[in-house]
Design an enzyme around this catalytic site. Sequence first.
Site, PDB file in Angstrom:
ATOM      1  N   GLU A 127      49.608 -44.658 -99.102  1.00  0.00           N
ATOM      2  CA  GLU A 127      50.402 -43.469 -99.017  1.00  0.00           C
ATOM      3  C   GLU A 127      49.486 -42.321-100.008  1.00  0.00           C
ATOM      4  O   GLU A 127      49.018 -40.975 -99.728  1.00  0.00           O
ATOM      5  CB  GLU A 127      51.793 -43.216 -98.855  1.00  0.00           C
ATOM      6  CG  GLU A 127      51.813 -41.671 -98.395  1.00  0.00           C
ATOM      7  CD  GLU A 127      51.360 -41.284 -97.219  1.00  0.00           C
ATOM      8  OE1 GLU A 127      51.970 -41.888 -96.246  1.00  0.00           O
ATOM      9  OE2 GLU A 127      50.146 -40.193 -97.284  1.00  0.00           O
ATOM     10  N   ILE A 134      51.859 -35.695-100.915  1.00  0.00           N
ATOM     11  CA  ILE A 134      51.776 -35.264 -99.446  1.00  0.00           C
ATOM     12  C   ILE A 134      51.303 -36.317 -98.360  1.00  0.00           C
ATOM     13  O   ILE A 134      50.807 -37.231 -98.152  1.00  0.00           O
ATOM     14  CB  ILE A 134      50.803 -34.453 -99.058  1.00  0.00           C
ATOM     15  CG1 ILE A 134      50.588 -33.256 -99.800  1.00  0.00           C
ATOM     16  CG2 ILE A 134      50.384 -33.676 -97.449  1.00  0.00           C
ATOM     17  CD1 ILE A 134      49.420 -32.239-100.331  1.00  0.00           C
ATOM     18  N   GLY A 185      47.787 -33.099-116.628  1.00  0.00           N
ATOM     19  CA  GLY A 185      47.661 -34.020-115.784  1.00  0.00           C
ATOM     20  C   GLY A 185      46.992 -34.155-114.460  1.00  0.00           C
ATOM     21  O   GLY A 185      47.237 -35.638-113.503  1.00  0.00           O
ATOM     22  N   LYS A 203      38.592 -39.035-100.880  1.00  0.00           N
ATOM     23  CA  LYS A 203      39.861 -39.280 -99.786  1.00  0.00           C
ATOM     24  C   LYS A 203      39.343 -38.922 -97.975  1.00  0.00           C
ATOM     25  O   LYS A 203      40.152 -39.644 -97.642  1.00  0.00           O
ATOM     26  CB  LYS A 203      40.545 -38.182-100.110  1.00  0.00           C
ATOM     27  CG  LYS A 203      40.889 -38.412-101.911  1.00  0.00           C
ATOM     28  CD  LYS A 203      41.311 -37.469-102.826  1.00  0.00           C
ATOM     29  CE  LYS A 203      42.653 -37.395-103.646  1.00  0.00           C
ATOM     30  NZ  LYS A 203      42.360 -36.210-104.765  1.00  0.00           N
ATOM     31  N   GLY A 300      49.295 -35.497-109.940  1.00  0.00           N
ATOM     32  CA  GLY A 300      50.599 -34.826-111.157  1.00  0.00           C
ATOM     33  C   GLY A 300      50.888 -36.414-110.574  1.00  0.00           C
ATOM     34  O   GLY A 300      51.576 -37.051-109.331  1.00  0.00           O
TER      35      GLY A 300
END
Length: 415
Positions: A127, A134, A185, A203, A300
Amino acid sequence: MAEDISIAILGYGTVGSGIVSVLESNRDSIAIKAGKGINVKYVFDIRNFPGDPIEKKLTHEFETILDDPEIKIVAEVMGGIEPAYTFTSKLLAAGKSVITSNKELVACHGAKLIKLAKENNCNYTFEASVGGGIPIIRPLNTSFSAEKIESISGILNGTTNYILTKMADEGKTFEEALSEAQEMGYAERNPEADIKGFDTVRKITILASLALSKSVNSDDIYTEGIEAITPADMAYIKTLGSSLKLIGSYKATPKGVYAMVSPKIIPAGHPLSMVKDAYNAVFVQGNMVGNTMFYGSGAGKLPTASACVADIIDAARHPDINVRIDWDEEKVELLPIKDIPMRALIRVECDDIAEGRKVAQSLFQGCRVLALCELTGEFAIITGLETEGLIQEKCKILYEIPFIRGVANIIRMEE
Ligand code: HSE
């Protein structure tokens, strides 16, 4: 409540330490949802972390984790293909579920690892590999299982979205915005992967593969980053009232499917135009559900770690049961770039603007001409809907006109 479950984490970087934080901060609610407490027994890393609370759990030996029958769930958050691929394969073959944020590995070997998990009654879940915190992998795999996915357009990289937002809204230079994104980051260890679109292509490979339940090869996807974007491009985009985003896209057309990564002009009013800073969003069109959009923190430490922990909880809920993911090893043939339909903004550098416009208008029938008073020696057009191949051919013809110096940039438009 049942006995606690012991897990291991491979890699104690931003995401690995984030997993430890999430497990600690939400210990009680996680124990309720998992049906048992979750304890980190080992952290594998080649580095030492003197004084860190995990110091005593640190191991430099992968085999310690592989050979411990108490470990049934492992979080692989090392990144990169090797040794992550070898470690993951060995763990799955031993019937241990692996959860990961490693988009490079999932994009490259996702189908093989999903199959291996199925053969060994465990799970390989990812995930956190797309869109950080998200939820998008599970919706594609389960909530949309009744859909034919017609298209996906995603702002899938926080670093580039941060840079483009700061350049457009605050007039920051590319370098200033990049170093801010690194401090927060968001960026990859080598930020070239962000800037050149390699992170986004991994992605969209994962999302397109899930949409088709087959394997899309990243190397087949045309990929363009944001390094050629200039303040002059931004000025034209601003006069249109539009914004610029690095978009990973997948589309099913009657002629076949295509995927690409490229900066795209997003018209005001499109839901993706509102996505700023390091936020990500994935706009999905299904043939029954219509338009949907998933929005949130795409990068992040804690958002990414939260998605990893959700996968850990899911693995804890399904001991010795494989939860089906439809992503087969069969390869998808993508349409060649030249056949992809597009509309574009083309900046033409020219010594005779009036004559240049006439040439452009006769070549690109029905195009719209733009001029920016602050930019001399050039104009821009917005083409009608053509194919990539035709637009590139027409641009070559522009170079043959004596008073046209060249094409400064071609920027695609999101429909
Ligand atoms: N470097 C990535 C980004 C991290 O900026 O989105 C999350 O994959």
